[in-house]
Scaffold this motif. Structure first.
Motif, PDB file in Angstrom:
ATOM      1  N   THR A 290     -11.416  -4.001  25.864  1.00  0.00           N
ATOM      2  CA  THR A 290     -11.303  -1.870  25.271  1.00  0.00           C
ATOM      3  C   THR A 290     -11.159  -2.479  23.557  1.00  0.00           C
ATOM      4  O   THR A 290     -10.633  -3.567  22.802  1.00  0.00           O
ATOM      5  N   TYR A 291     -12.690  -1.282  23.531  1.00  0.00           N
ATOM      6  CA  TYR A 291     -12.640  -1.277  21.675  1.00  0.00           C
ATOM      7  C   TYR A 291     -12.782  -0.039  20.951  1.00  0.00           C
ATOM      8  O   TYR A 291     -12.442   0.980  21.471  1.00  0.00           O
ATOM      9  N   GLU A 292     -12.074  -0.797  19.890  1.00  0.00           N
ATOM     10  CA  GLU A 292     -11.670   0.393  19.164  1.00  0.00           C
ATOM     11  C   GLU A 292     -12.619   0.895  17.902  1.00  0.00           C
ATOM     12  O   GLU A 292     -12.864  -0.058  17.164  1.00  0.00           O
ATOM     13  N   LEU A 293     -13.563   1.839  18.003  1.00  0.00           N
ATOM     14  CA  LEU A 293     -14.326   2.238  16.841  1.00  0.00           C
ATOM     15  C   LEU A 293     -14.292   3.729  16.707  1.00  0.00           C
ATOM     16  O   LEU A 293     -13.098   4.641  16.890  1.00  0.00           O
ATOM     17  N   ARG A 294     -15.462   3.956  15.709  1.00  0.00           N
ATOM     18  CA  ARG A 294     -15.280   5.939  15.536  1.00  0.00           C
ATOM     19  C   ARG A 294     -16.652   6.534  16.448  1.00  0.00           C
ATOM     20  O   ARG A 294     -17.355   5.225  16.298  1.00  0.00           O
ATOM     21  N   THR A 295     -16.444   7.983  16.813  1.00  0.00           N
ATOM     22  CA  THR A 295     -17.833   8.743  16.786  1.00  0.00           C
ATOM     23  C   THR A 295     -18.207   8.323  15.477  1.00  0.00           C
ATOM     24  O   THR A 295     -18.674   9.037  14.465  1.00  0.00           O
ATOM     25  N   GLY A 296     -19.737   7.842  16.009  1.00  0.00           N
ATOM     26  CA  GLY A 296     -20.708   7.870  14.853  1.00  0.00           C
ATOM     27  C   GLY A 296     -20.895   6.650  14.527  1.00  0.00           C
ATOM     28  O   GLY A 296     -22.329   6.315  13.737  1.00  0.00           O
ATOM     29  N   ASP A 297     -20.018   5.621  14.811  1.00  0.00           N
ATOM     30  CA  ASP A 297     -20.761   3.972  14.784  1.00  0.00           C
ATOM     31  C   ASP A 297     -21.552   3.265  15.241  1.00  0.00           C
ATOM     32  O   ASP A 297     -22.185   4.025  16.769  1.00  0.00           O
ATOM     33  N   SER A 298     -22.044   2.464  14.647  1.00  0.00           N
ATOM     34  CA  SER A 298     -23.776   2.152  15.323  1.00  0.00           C
ATOM     35  C   SER A 298     -22.660   1.425  16.787  1.00  0.00           C
ATOM     36  O   SER A 298     -21.970   0.361  16.668  1.00  0.00           O
ATOM     37  N   VAL A 299     -24.134   1.157  17.741  1.00  0.00           N
ATOM     38  CA  VAL A 299     -24.113   1.012  18.941  1.00  0.00           C
ATOM     39  C   VAL A 299     -23.885  -1.432  18.583  1.00  0.00           C
ATOM     40  O   VAL A 299     -23.180  -1.664  19.678  1.00  0.00           O
ATOM     41  N   ASP A 300     -24.725  -1.332  17.350  1.00  0.00           N
ATOM     42  CA  ASP A 300     -24.431  -2.561  17.064  1.00  0.00           C
ATOM     43  C   ASP A 300     -23.068  -2.811  16.601  1.00  0.00           C
ATOM     44  O   ASP A 300     -23.143  -4.296  16.452  1.00  0.00           O
ATOM     45  N   LYS A 301     -22.584  -2.568  16.088  1.00  0.00           N
ATOM     46  CA  LYS A 301     -21.227  -2.874  16.031  1.00  0.00           C
ATOM     47  C   LYS A 301     -20.084  -2.878  17.579  1.00  0.00           C
ATOM     48  O   LYS A 301     -19.806  -3.821  17.223  1.00  0.00           O
ATOM     49  N   LEU A 302     -20.596  -2.683  18.061  1.00  0.00           N
ATOM     50  CA  LEU A 302     -19.890  -3.083  19.685  1.00  0.00           C
ATOM     51  C   LEU A 302     -20.220  -4.038  20.054  1.00  0.00           C
ATOM     52  O   LEU A 302     -20.361  -4.757  20.372  1.00  0.00           O
TER      53      LEU A 302
END
Length: 468
Positions: A290-302
């Protein structure tokens, strides 16, 4: 003739002498008082002058007429040595004689008189010079004149409540400073022992003590967080899913970019580290979590977070038994784990499913795992058709012997550990038990397996063609 005193005899001699020469005898006293001192500038006119006058004596009277023959002169006795009325001088100073070299009082190796004092003065001068040299060396070592701010940058994390000694040791270990002791001395002399701050600093290799103190005593700038792209979003990636399945989850989360394209390769991750050579993508290395990101973040970050999580987790898996006992590479273990993840639902069955795969590889029996065919066809939900079971693909383990070319999904930790260390069994077959919540019936022989298959098919027919 009666005896005369010395004074009378002396006077008589003078009178006789005066008569012969025509002089008048002195009228003063022959012997002045012992303490009589002539006044300043006085000069006696004769050796017999004892008076206080400096005038010459008056001319003598003419001699009286002679009454007869002149008697012969009496022998002249020498006058007593006049006493010098000058005050006695003080006695001369007594100079001590130099002691011989054998005297106990003389120091060993002493030279001529006076050399001891020169040597005594020379010793303090040598001490002063030595102390000055030591001080100069310490100043150079502590203050490092001419030293620069250092070379390559080195990030340093100073823990909370660290003392100056601990900080000095940390900087020394990381090559920031040359000598922790002199750094601590410099901090003390500068009065900055209590000013060192915790936090993350960027220092430099081999920097001077003063430059390091300047950085560590300055409150680090707090970087302003960049404005977030959108609302927080939680992305949960199940264990065993493939890249194409994960892409659908990422798209729904609102991340920016093409996940399938982003997972082909990474500049920060090399699959060859795990003996995965000439692979076409990062399948098997994208850690499910499970990962915490934000809408609009790049898929590269994931993707970056998934690859880092994979490396962190696989580091705790013992891969040595699989390598030594079965001659399998880390990539082979990941490949087996991806199939176990699709076949086993219960954790306690994962090592047993792993043993079936190992046993069939040992006996050169095709694995016959339908999940590999689903990966090749992209059919993860519908029943497989006869045409799909006969598909020409290296991932068709019904037709091809051995492992598929690569993982068919991204396994979790339990499946990796089961793939690295299977149970010891003689099982070659398994099939789902009807109404068992995913449990399997394992068999060592084909005969027993066919009986288990018949039970499964009967339950499926009773369920209207759906999996029981």
């Amino acid at each position: 003739m009666p005896d005369r005193s010395p004074e009378e005899r002396a006077r008589a001699r003078l009178e006789r002498q005066a008569r012969r020469t025509g002089d008048t005898p002195p009228t003063g006293e022959i012997d002045a008082a012992p303490d009589a001192v002539p006044p300043p500038g006085a000069r006696p006119s004769s050796p017999f002058f004892r008076g206080g006058s400096t005038e010459p004596p008056p001319p003598p009277p003419p001699p009286p007429p002679s009454a007869g023959p002149v008697p012969p002169p009496e022998p002249i006795e020498p006058a007593p040595k006049p006493v010098n009325p000058v005050m006695p001088l003080p006695p001369p100073p007594v100079r001590p004689l130099p002691q011989p070299a054998s005297s106990p009082a003389a120091p060993v190796g002493s030279g001529p008189p006076g050399s001891g004092s020169i040597r005594a003065r020379r010793v303090p001068l040598l001490i002063v010079a030595a102390v000055a040299a030591v001080v100069a060396i310490l100043v150079v070592l502590i203050y490092q004149p001419g030293a620069d701010a250092g070379g390559d940058p080195i990030p340093v994390q100073i823990p909370e409540e660290s003392g100056v000694g601990e900080i000095a040791a940390l900087l020394g270990d990381q090559g920031v400073i040359g000598n922790p002791f002199f750094f601590e001395v410099r901090a003390t002399l500068d009065g900055r022992r209590g000013d060192l701050r915790p936090g993350e600093f960027e220092l430099a290799q081999g920097m001077s003590y003063g430059a390091a103190l300047d950085v560590l005593t300055t409150e680090p700038e707090v970087a302003e967080e960049p404005q977030q792209a959108g609302e927080p979003v939680t992305i949960t990636i199940p264990e065993g899913q493939s890249r194409t399945e994960i892409a659908e989850i990422v798209e729904e989360a609102g991340l920016d970019g093409d996940y399938v394209e982003a997972t082909k390769k990474s500049k920060d991750f090399d699959p060859a580290k795990y003996d995965a050579k000439n692979v076409e993508n990062l399948e098997g290395f994208l850690w499910p979590a499970t990962y915490e990101l934000r809408t609009g973040d790049s898929v590269d970050k994931l993707v970056e977070q998934q690859l880092q999580a994979f490396e962190d987790n696989i580091a705790g898996v013992d891969l040595e038994p699989a390598e030594k006992k079965f001659n399998l590479t880390p990539f082979d273990v990941i490949n087996i784990a991806s199939m176990i993840e699709r076949e086993a639902i219960l954790d306690d069955e994962r090592p047993i499913v792993s043993s079936v795969i190992y046993n069939r590889l040992r006996d050169s029996i095709p694995l016959g795992i339908d999940a590999t065919i689903r990966f090749a066809t992209g059919n993860w939900t519908e029943p497989l058709k006869e045409s799909e079971l006969a598909i020409e693909s290296p991932y068709n383990t019904r037709l091809n012997q051995g492992l598929p070319p690569g993982p068919i999904g991204n396994p979790g930790l339990a499946s990796l550990e089961a793939a690295a260390k299977p149970d010891k069994t003689d099982f070659l077959y398994y099939v789902v038990k009807p109404d068992s919540d995913g449990a399997h019936a394992f068999a060592e022989t084909d005969e027993q397996f066919q009986q288990d298959v018949q039970k499964y098919n009967s339950a499926r027919e009773a369920a209207g063609g759906k999996a029981p």
